[in-house]
Write an enzyme that holds these catalytic residues in place. Structure first.
Site, PDB file in Angstrom:
ATOM      1  CG  LEU A 148      -2.050  -1.048   1.193  1.00 41.33           C
ATOM      2  CD1 LEU A 148      -2.974  -0.866   2.388  1.00 41.33           C
ATOM      3  CD2 LEU A 148      -2.850  -1.008  -0.100  1.00 41.33           C
ATOM      4  CG  HIS A 149       2.810   2.389  -3.729  1.00 41.12           C
ATOM      5  ND1 HIS A 149       2.395   3.362  -4.601  1.00 41.12           N
ATOM      6  CD2 HIS A 149       2.648   1.214  -4.380  1.00 41.12           C
ATOM      7  CE1 HIS A 149       2.005   2.808  -5.732  1.00 41.12           C
ATOM      8  NE2 HIS A 149       2.142   1.501  -5.619  1.00 41.12           N
ATOM      9  CG  LEU A 150       0.778   8.802  -2.426  1.00 42.35           C
ATOM     10  CD1 LEU A 150       0.219   9.057  -1.040  1.00 42.35           C
ATOM     11  CD2 LEU A 150       1.668   9.939  -2.859  1.00 42.35           C
TER      12      LEU A 150
END
Length: 87
Positions: free
Chosen positions: A14-16
């Site tokens: 769950l990156h940006l």
């Protein structure tokens, strides 16, 4: 209150971008939405809270929805995660 466990399938976790997409889905509902991961709880409507959880590929989250539209919110969140959160 309803809850369900899901596994993050995004290769980069769950990156940006996927965190933002998760929050966009959560913001469509009035109920209180959190998720538990690794003993911590995060607000699914806050990008900073989602990013701060440092969720990686293969990690299991448990979404909890509490409020008037909890069933619809949970179904939408699980579907979004299973579809890769726009990735």
């Amino acid at each position: 209150m309803v809850s369900q466990k899901v596994v993050i399938k995004n290769p980069t976790g769950l990156h940006l971008r996927p965190a933002g997409n998760l929050c966009k889905v959560a913001m469509n509902y009035k109920c209180h939405i959190t998720f538990s991961y690794d003993g911590n709880t995060a607000n699914a409507k806050s990008v900073l809270s989602v990013l701060g959880a440092c969720v990686k590929c293969g990690d299991e989250l448990e979404f909890r929805c509490e409020g008037q539209d909890e069933e619809e919110a949970l179904a939408a969140l699980v579907e979004a995660v299973n579809n890769g959160l726009g990735e």
